[in-house]
Scaffold this motif. Structure first.
Motif, PDB file in Angstrom:
ATOM      1  N   LEU A   1      -5.032  -5.521  -0.905  1.00 20.69           N
ATOM      2  CA  LEU A   1      -6.100  -4.924  -0.101  1.00 20.69           C
ATOM      3  C   LEU A   1      -6.196  -3.335   0.179  1.00 20.69           C
ATOM      4  O   LEU A   1      -7.208  -2.771   0.693  1.00 20.69           O
ATOM      5  CB  LEU A   1      -6.604  -5.871   0.918  1.00 20.69           C
ATOM      6  N   SER A   2      -4.862  -2.796   0.209  1.00 25.08           N
ATOM      7  CA  SER A   2      -4.744  -1.574   0.629  1.00 25.08           C
ATOM      8  C   SER A   2      -5.688  -0.532  -0.006  1.00 25.08           C
ATOM      9  O   SER A   2      -6.258   0.588   0.781  1.00 25.08           O
ATOM     10  CB  SER A   2      -3.353  -0.935   0.378  1.00 25.08           C
ATOM     11  N   PRO A   3      -6.051  -0.331  -1.350  1.00 22.20           N
ATOM     12  CA  PRO A   3      -7.051   0.410  -1.793  1.00 22.20           C
ATOM     13  C   PRO A   3      -8.304   0.215  -1.267  1.00 22.20           C
ATOM     14  O   PRO A   3      -9.216   1.305  -1.022  1.00 22.20           O
ATOM     15  CB  PRO A   3      -7.095   0.056  -3.303  1.00 22.20           C
ATOM     16  N   ILE A   4      -8.892  -1.004  -0.986  1.00 20.93           N
ATOM     17  CA  ILE A   4     -10.342  -0.982  -0.125  1.00 20.93           C
ATOM     18  C   ILE A   4     -10.167  -0.356   1.152  1.00 20.93           C
ATOM     19  O   ILE A   4     -11.019   0.273   1.293  1.00 20.93           O
ATOM     20  CB  ILE A   4     -10.557  -2.548  -0.324  1.00 20.93           C
ATOM     21  N   VAL A   5      -9.125  -0.726   1.747  1.00 22.43           N
ATOM     22  CA  VAL A   5      -8.895  -0.071   3.197  1.00 22.43           C
ATOM     23  C   VAL A   5      -8.790   1.556   3.002  1.00 22.43           C
ATOM     24  O   VAL A   5      -9.442   2.246   3.985  1.00 22.43           O
ATOM     25  CB  VAL A   5      -7.914  -0.758   3.883  1.00 22.43           C
ATOM     26  N   GLY A   6      -8.065   1.949   1.849  1.00 27.81           N
ATOM     27  CA  GLY A   6      -8.123   3.451   1.801  1.00 27.81           C
ATOM     28  C   GLY A   6      -9.270   3.847   1.668  1.00 27.81           C
ATOM     29  O   GLY A   6      -9.457   5.343   2.152  1.00 27.81           O
ATOM     30  N   ILE A   7     -10.316   3.386   0.508  1.00 29.53           N
ATOM     31  CA  ILE A   7     -11.527   4.051   0.311  1.00 29.53           C
ATOM     32  C   ILE A   7     -12.222   4.016   1.822  1.00 29.53           C
ATOM     33  O   ILE A   7     -13.052   5.014   1.934  1.00 29.53           O
ATOM     34  CB  ILE A   7     -12.114   3.441  -0.701  1.00 29.53           C
ATOM     35  N   ILE A   8     -12.320   3.037   2.372  1.00 23.06           N
ATOM     36  CA  ILE A   8     -12.966   2.842   3.586  1.00 23.06           C
ATOM     37  C   ILE A   8     -12.793   3.890   4.531  1.00 23.06           C
ATOM     38  O   ILE A   8     -13.464   4.674   5.047  1.00 23.06           O
ATOM     39  CB  ILE A   8     -13.057   1.531   4.175  1.00 23.06           C
ATOM     40  N   VAL A   9     -11.278   4.147   4.803  1.00 24.27           N
ATOM     41  CA  VAL A   9     -10.908   5.336   5.551  1.00 24.27           C
ATOM     42  C   VAL A   9     -11.266   6.625   5.167  1.00 24.27           C
ATOM     43  O   VAL A   9     -11.551   7.564   5.937  1.00 24.27           O
ATOM     44  CB  VAL A   9      -9.330   5.021   5.617  1.00 24.27           C
ATOM     45  N   LEU A  10     -11.265   6.845   3.772  1.00 30.74           N
ATOM     46  CA  LEU A  10     -11.501   8.169   2.960  1.00 30.74           C
ATOM     47  C   LEU A  10     -13.085   8.359   3.456  1.00 30.74           C
ATOM     48  O   LEU A  10     -13.306   9.499   3.855  1.00 30.74           O
ATOM     49  CB  LEU A  10     -11.495   8.064   1.767  1.00 30.74           C
ATOM     50  N   ARG A  11     -14.018   7.180   3.403  1.00 31.93           N
ATOM     51  CA  ARG A  11     -15.440   7.691   3.540  1.00 31.93           C
ATOM     52  C   ARG A  11     -15.664   7.818   5.194  1.00 31.93           C
ATOM     53  O   ARG A  11     -16.509   8.659   5.586  1.00 31.93           O
ATOM     54  CB  ARG A  11     -16.143   6.240   3.285  1.00 31.93           C
TER      55      ARG A  11
ATOM     56  N   GLY B  52      -1.520   8.424 -10.929  1.00 36.87           N
ATOM     57  CA  GLY B  52      -0.377   7.686  -9.981  1.00 36.87           C
ATOM     58  C   GLY B  52       0.260   8.898  -8.991  1.00 36.87           C
ATOM     59  O   GLY B  52       0.303   8.415  -7.926  1.00 36.87           O
ATOM     60  N   ARG B  53       0.446  10.219  -9.471  1.00 32.40           N
ATOM     61  CA  ARG B  53       1.019  10.997  -8.654  1.00 32.40           C
ATOM     62  C   ARG B  53       0.010  11.484  -7.681  1.00 32.40           C
ATOM     63  O   ARG B  53       0.403  11.925  -6.571  1.00 32.40           O
ATOM     64  CB  ARG B  53       1.556  12.299  -9.438  1.00 32.40           C
ATOM     65  N   ILE B  54      -1.367  11.391  -7.690  1.00 35.14           N
ATOM     66  CA  ILE B  54      -2.428  11.814  -6.902  1.00 35.14           C
ATOM     67  C   ILE B  54      -2.700  10.715  -6.136  1.00 35.14           C
ATOM     68  O   ILE B  54      -2.684  10.935  -4.664  1.00 35.14           O
ATOM     69  CB  ILE B  54      -3.592  12.244  -7.732  1.00 35.14           C
ATOM     70  N   CYS B  55      -2.834   9.436  -6.163  1.00 36.24           N
ATOM     71  CA  CYS B  55      -3.129   8.372  -5.606  1.00 36.24           C
ATOM     72  C   CYS B  55      -2.185   7.464  -4.930  1.00 36.24           C
ATOM     73  O   CYS B  55      -2.406   7.107  -3.789  1.00 36.24           O
ATOM     74  CB  CYS B  55      -3.996   7.388  -6.493  1.00 36.24           C
ATOM     75  N   GLU B  56      -1.042   7.436  -5.384  1.00 36.12           N
ATOM     76  CA  GLU B  56       0.126   6.589  -5.042  1.00 36.12           C
ATOM     77  C   GLU B  56       0.259   7.001  -3.293  1.00 36.12           C
ATOM     78  O   GLU B  56       0.672   6.065  -2.508  1.00 36.12           O
ATOM     79  CB  GLU B  56       1.337   6.578  -5.605  1.00 36.12           C
ATOM     80  N   PRO B  57       0.784   8.391  -3.279  1.00 39.42           N
ATOM     81  CA  PRO B  57       1.102   8.551  -1.713  1.00 39.42           C
ATOM     82  C   PRO B  57       0.053   8.308  -0.827  1.00 39.42           C
ATOM     83  O   PRO B  57       0.466   7.960   0.342  1.00 39.42           O
ATOM     84  CB  PRO B  57       1.225  10.271  -1.828  1.00 39.42           C
ATOM     85  N   TYR B  58      -1.100   8.493  -0.861  1.00 40.51           N
ATOM     86  CA  TYR B  58      -2.344   7.830  -0.132  1.00 40.51           C
ATOM     87  C   TYR B  58      -2.223   6.565  -0.051  1.00 40.51           C
ATOM     88  O   TYR B  58      -2.459   6.160   1.191  1.00 40.51           O
ATOM     89  CB  TYR B  58      -3.503   8.655  -0.554  1.00 40.51           C
ATOM     90  N   LEU B  59      -2.177   5.661  -0.918  1.00 40.22           N
ATOM     91  CA  LEU B  59      -2.175   4.446  -0.781  1.00 40.22           C
ATOM     92  C   LEU B  59      -0.921   3.641  -0.242  1.00 40.22           C
ATOM     93  O   LEU B  59      -1.004   2.738   0.366  1.00 40.22           O
ATOM     94  CB  LEU B  59      -2.277   3.959  -2.202  1.00 40.22           C
ATOM     95  N   ASP B  60       0.163   4.407  -0.349  1.00 35.78           N
ATOM     96  CA  ASP B  60       1.632   4.071   0.055  1.00 35.78           C
ATOM     97  C   ASP B  60       1.412   3.894   1.606  1.00 35.78           C
ATOM     98  O   ASP B  60       1.920   3.089   2.376  1.00 35.78           O
ATOM     99  CB  ASP B  60       2.579   4.795  -0.242  1.00 35.78           C
ATOM    100  N   VAL B  61       0.651   4.853   2.306  1.00 32.65           N
ATOM    101  CA  VAL B  61       0.354   4.752   3.579  1.00 32.65           C
ATOM    102  C   VAL B  61      -0.242   3.386   4.090  1.00 32.65           C
ATOM    103  O   VAL B  61       0.102   2.784   5.183  1.00 32.65           O
ATOM    104  CB  VAL B  61      -0.594   5.984   4.117  1.00 32.65           C
ATOM    105  N   PHE B  62      -1.343   2.927   3.478  1.00 35.47           N
ATOM    106  CA  PHE B  62      -1.755   1.604   3.709  1.00 35.47           C
ATOM    107  C   PHE B  62      -0.981   0.694   3.534  1.00 35.47           C
ATOM    108  O   PHE B  62      -1.191  -0.633   4.156  1.00 35.47           O
ATOM    109  CB  PHE B  62      -2.947   1.539   3.267  1.00 35.47           C
ATOM    110  N   ARG B  63      -0.144   0.498   2.496  1.00 32.89           N
ATOM    111  CA  ARG B  63       0.458  -0.670   1.983  1.00 32.89           C
ATOM    112  C   ARG B  63       1.651  -0.787   3.104  1.00 32.89           C
ATOM    113  O   ARG B  63       2.362  -1.800   2.886  1.00 32.89           O
ATOM    114  CB  ARG B  63       1.349   0.006   0.593  1.00 32.89           C
ATOM    115  N   ARG B  64       2.164   0.061   3.720  1.00 30.23           N
ATOM    116  CA  ARG B  64       3.179  -0.197   4.722  1.00 30.23           C
ATOM    117  C   ARG B  64       2.546  -1.168   5.852  1.00 30.23           C
ATOM    118  O   ARG B  64       3.445  -1.807   6.480  1.00 30.23           O
ATOM    119  CB  ARG B  64       3.580   1.168   5.398  1.00 30.23           C
TER     120      ARG B  64
END
Length: 86
Positions: free
Chosen positions: A61-71, A39-51
Motif C-alpha cells: 500500500l505504500s505507493p498509494i500513500v506515496g501518491i496521496i502524500v505527493l498530491r 527504480g532509481r527515481i521512485c524507490e527512495p521516495y517509496l522506501d520512506v513509506f515502506r518503513r
C-alpha cells in the motif's frame, strides 16, 4: 509560469510512480533499462513509506500513500504560492 513548472514536475513524478507500480505486474519489466531508471527515481521516495506501512500479504500500500502524500504536498505548495504571488 513558476507554478506551471512546479505542477508539471509533480504530475510527471506521479506518472513515473504509477508506471513503476504497473511494471511490477510484468515479469522482468523492472530489470529492463527503463525499469532500472524508474527504480532509481521512485524507490527512495517509496522506501520512506515502506518503513511505516508493512505490506498486506502480496499487496504493497505504500505507493498509494506515496501518491496521496505527493498530491497533498502539491496542494499545500499551491496554497503557499497563491498566498505569496496573488
Amino acid at each position: 509560469m513558476l507554478w506551471y513548472v512546479i505542477s508539471t514536475v509533480f504530475t510527471v513524478y506521479s506518472f513515473a510512480l504509477i508506471i513503476y507500480i504497473l511494471m511490477s505486474w510484468f515479469p522482468g519489466a523492472r530489470q529492463s533499462a527503463f525499469g532500472e531508471i524508474l527504480g532509481r527515481i521512485c524507490e527512495p521516495y517509496l522506501d520512506v513509506f515502506r518503513r511505516f506501512i508493512p505490506p498486506l500479504g502480496m499487496i504493497d500500500l505504500s505507493p498509494i500513500v506515496g501518491i496521496i502524500v505527493l498530491r497533498l504536498a502539491e496542494s499545500g505548495l499551491y496554497t503557499i504560492y497563491a498566498a505569496i504571488f496573488y
